[in-house]
Design a protein around this motif. Structure first.
Motif, PDB file in Angstrom:
ATOM      1  N   MET A  33       0.791  -1.166   0.050  1.00  0.00           N
ATOM      2  CA  MET A  33      -0.033   0.048  -0.189  1.00  0.00           C
ATOM      3  C   MET A  33       0.921   1.471  -0.030  1.00  0.00           C
ATOM      4  O   MET A  33       1.813   1.268   0.781  1.00  0.00           O
ATOM      5  N   ASN A  34       0.654   2.182  -0.833  1.00  0.00           N
ATOM      6  CA  ASN A  34       1.659   3.129  -1.116  1.00  0.00           C
ATOM      7  C   ASN A  34       1.258   4.397  -0.012  1.00  0.00           C
ATOM      8  O   ASN A  34       0.062   4.366   0.304  1.00  0.00           O
ATOM      9  N   ASP A  35       2.144   5.454   0.258  1.00  0.00           N
ATOM     10  CA  ASP A  35       1.851   6.529   1.097  1.00  0.00           C
ATOM     11  C   ASP A  35       0.653   7.342   0.854  1.00  0.00           C
ATOM     12  O   ASP A  35       0.059   7.572   1.864  1.00  0.00           O
ATOM     13  N   GLU A  36       0.498   7.481  -0.412  1.00  0.00           N
ATOM     14  CA  GLU A  36      -0.615   8.213  -0.727  1.00  0.00           C
ATOM     15  C   GLU A  36      -2.169   7.755  -0.518  1.00  0.00           C
ATOM     16  O   GLU A  36      -2.951   8.433  -0.008  1.00  0.00           O
ATOM     17  N   LYS A  37      -2.424   6.519  -0.614  1.00  0.00           N
ATOM     18  CA  LYS A  37      -3.406   5.626  -0.357  1.00  0.00           C
ATOM     19  C   LYS A  37      -3.696   5.435   1.049  1.00  0.00           C
ATOM     20  O   LYS A  37      -4.674   5.762   1.630  1.00  0.00           O
ATOM     21  N   ILE A  38      -2.389   5.389   1.818  1.00  0.00           N
ATOM     22  CA  ILE A  38      -2.616   5.530   3.502  1.00  0.00           C
ATOM     23  C   ILE A  38      -3.045   6.883   3.967  1.00  0.00           C
ATOM     24  O   ILE A  38      -3.866   6.645   4.675  1.00  0.00           O
ATOM     25  N   LYS A  39      -2.389   7.917   3.165  1.00  0.00           N
ATOM     26  CA  LYS A  39      -2.896   9.029   3.784  1.00  0.00           C
ATOM     27  C   LYS A  39      -4.319   9.570   3.596  1.00  0.00           C
ATOM     28  O   LYS A  39      -5.010  10.147   4.020  1.00  0.00           O
ATOM     29  N   GLN A  40      -4.678   8.998   2.206  1.00  0.00           N
ATOM     30  CA  GLN A  40      -6.035   9.263   1.818  1.00  0.00           C
ATOM     31  C   GLN A  40      -7.088   8.702   2.773  1.00  0.00           C
ATOM     32  O   GLN A  40      -8.168   9.319   3.220  1.00  0.00           O
ATOM     33  N   GLU A  41      -6.830   7.445   3.203  1.00  0.00           N
ATOM     34  CA  GLU A  41      -8.024   6.490   4.017  1.00  0.00           C
ATOM     35  C   GLU A  41      -7.763   7.418   5.362  1.00  0.00           C
ATOM     36  O   GLU A  41      -8.651   7.468   5.930  1.00  0.00           O
ATOM     37  N   ILE A  42      -6.537   7.887   5.928  1.00  0.00           N
ATOM     38  CA  ILE A  42      -6.703   8.455   7.223  1.00  0.00           C
ATOM     39  C   ILE A  42      -7.303   9.818   6.929  1.00  0.00           C
ATOM     40  O   ILE A  42      -7.933  10.218   7.920  1.00  0.00           O
ATOM     41  N   ALA A  43      -7.270  10.517   5.960  1.00  0.00           N
ATOM     42  CA  ALA A  43      -8.071  11.660   5.781  1.00  0.00           C
ATOM     43  C   ALA A  43      -9.677  11.501   5.699  1.00  0.00           C
ATOM     44  O   ALA A  43     -10.372  12.052   6.636  1.00  0.00           O
ATOM     45  N   ASN A  44      -9.807  10.446   4.931  1.00  0.00           N
ATOM     46  CA  ASN A  44     -11.207  10.033   4.898  1.00  0.00           C
ATOM     47  C   ASN A  44     -11.862   9.665   6.354  1.00  0.00           C
ATOM     48  O   ASN A  44     -12.952  10.090   6.649  1.00  0.00           O
ATOM     49  N   ALA A  45     -11.202   9.011   7.008  1.00  0.00           N
ATOM     50  CA  ALA A  45     -11.523   8.689   8.457  1.00  0.00           C
ATOM     51  C   ALA A  45     -11.800   9.898   9.276  1.00  0.00           C
ATOM     52  O   ALA A  45     -12.944  10.022  10.061  1.00  0.00           O
ATOM     53  N   TRP A  46     -10.835  10.873   9.248  1.00  0.00           N
ATOM     54  CA  TRP A  46     -11.101  12.084  10.122  1.00  0.00           C
ATOM     55  C   TRP A  46     -12.208  13.005   9.482  1.00  0.00           C
ATOM     56  O   TRP A  46     -13.007  13.473  10.322  1.00  0.00           O
ATOM     57  N   ASN A  47     -12.470  12.987   8.261  1.00  0.00           N
ATOM     58  CA  ASN A  47     -13.559  13.697   7.790  1.00  0.00           C
ATOM     59  C   ASN A  47     -14.829  13.186   8.282  1.00  0.00           C
ATOM     60  O   ASN A  47     -15.740  13.828   8.659  1.00  0.00           O
ATOM     61  N   GLN A  48     -14.892  11.779   8.339  1.00  0.00           N
ATOM     62  CA  GLN A  48     -16.221  11.086   8.841  1.00  0.00           C
ATOM     63  C   GLN A  48     -16.256  11.516  10.359  1.00  0.00           C
ATOM     64  O   GLN A  48     -17.445  11.619  10.651  1.00  0.00           O
TER      65      GLN A  48
END
Length: 257
Positions: free
Chosen positions: A1-16
């Protein structure tokens, strides 16, 4: 899993989580006394007789940055989550405080070298895939003799008794709260596997990060007074969970590097 995908999931989780994040004790400020205790903790580590340039990295809804703004400093906040920052922007407007919120990666803050007098963050190290690189980046953006302030702790020490207590507390919360905090991981197992401090960061590990990045005059103080104040607002089932280790670690960037 690349860094961009990790950061995107993290951002999505906090948006929720953004619309109810501040409703949880230890996230949003619940009393003037708690705010006073934070101000006292910061004032013993940074000069408060002049206006400082402060970066709240991984700022979320701006809890720490807004305290510095209220103390009279110029504050820039960055985060991956626009949802969290939108809440912070509204808080700043309601409080008539000037804090700028902009999109940015805590591990790679988009600022020139030597821009800030202070870098601060709270509850951040656990959610970084590369905390060592992040702290080196914070060192970079600090001015010579600048100060790094990190508020962190150990949320899960792995002991059987504490694990049982936490599960009981979280189970009750899941039954009575619309948005319980802390019971189920907000990240997928795959993303969690990339987080070296997902159970929290020990004081010893935090010191190691600071030393490796080049910080000096490293000090650690416990934040028991703040956690005691926060626990006044805990529901009875929250008090079942064990009290976590909670501390403020600070370090100085040398005058010459």
């Amino acid at each position: 899993m690349n860094d961009e995908k990790i950061k995107q999931e993290i951002a999505n989780a906090w948006n929720q989580e953004s619309n109810f994040y501040d409703s949880h004790v230890s996230h949003g400020m619940k009393s003037d006394e708690e705010k006073k205790l934070w101000m006292e903790a910061f004032s013993t580590r940074v000069k408060n007789d002049t206006q400082l340039q402060v970066l709240d990295v991984g700022c979320g809804t701006g809890a720490m940055g807004l305290i510095f703004a209220e103390m009279g400093h110029t504050v820039e906040g960055i985060d991956l989550s626009e949802g969290m920052m939108d809440v912070g922007r509204k808080k700043a407007a309601d409080m008539h405080l000037a804090m700028n919120f902009s999109s940015g990666d805590a591990e790679h803050p988009p600022f020139d070298d030597g821009k800030f007098d202070v870098v601060v963050n709270r509850h951040l190290l656990w959610t970084l895939p590369n905390p060592d690189k992040a702290i080196s980046s914070w060192f970079r953006v600090l001015k010579p003799n600048g100060t790094l302030l990190v508020i962190d702790g150990v949320w899960d020490d792995g002991s059987r008794l504490n694990t049982v207590k936490k599960k009981i507390s979280h189970k009750i919360a899941s039954l009575v709260e619309a948005h319980p905090h802390g019971g189920k991981s907000r990240y997928s197992e795959e993303v969690s596997s990339y987080l070296p401090n997902k159970g929290g960061t020990s004081e010893e590990k935090a010191k190691e990060y600071f030393e490796n990045a080049g910080f000096t005059n490293i000090t650690v103080v416990n934040l028991d007074a703040i956690t005691d104040e926060q626990r006044k607002y805990f529901s009875w089932y929250m008090k079942i969970a064990p009290k976590s280790t909670y501390y403020l670690i600070s370090g100085k960037k040398p005058e010459s590097t």
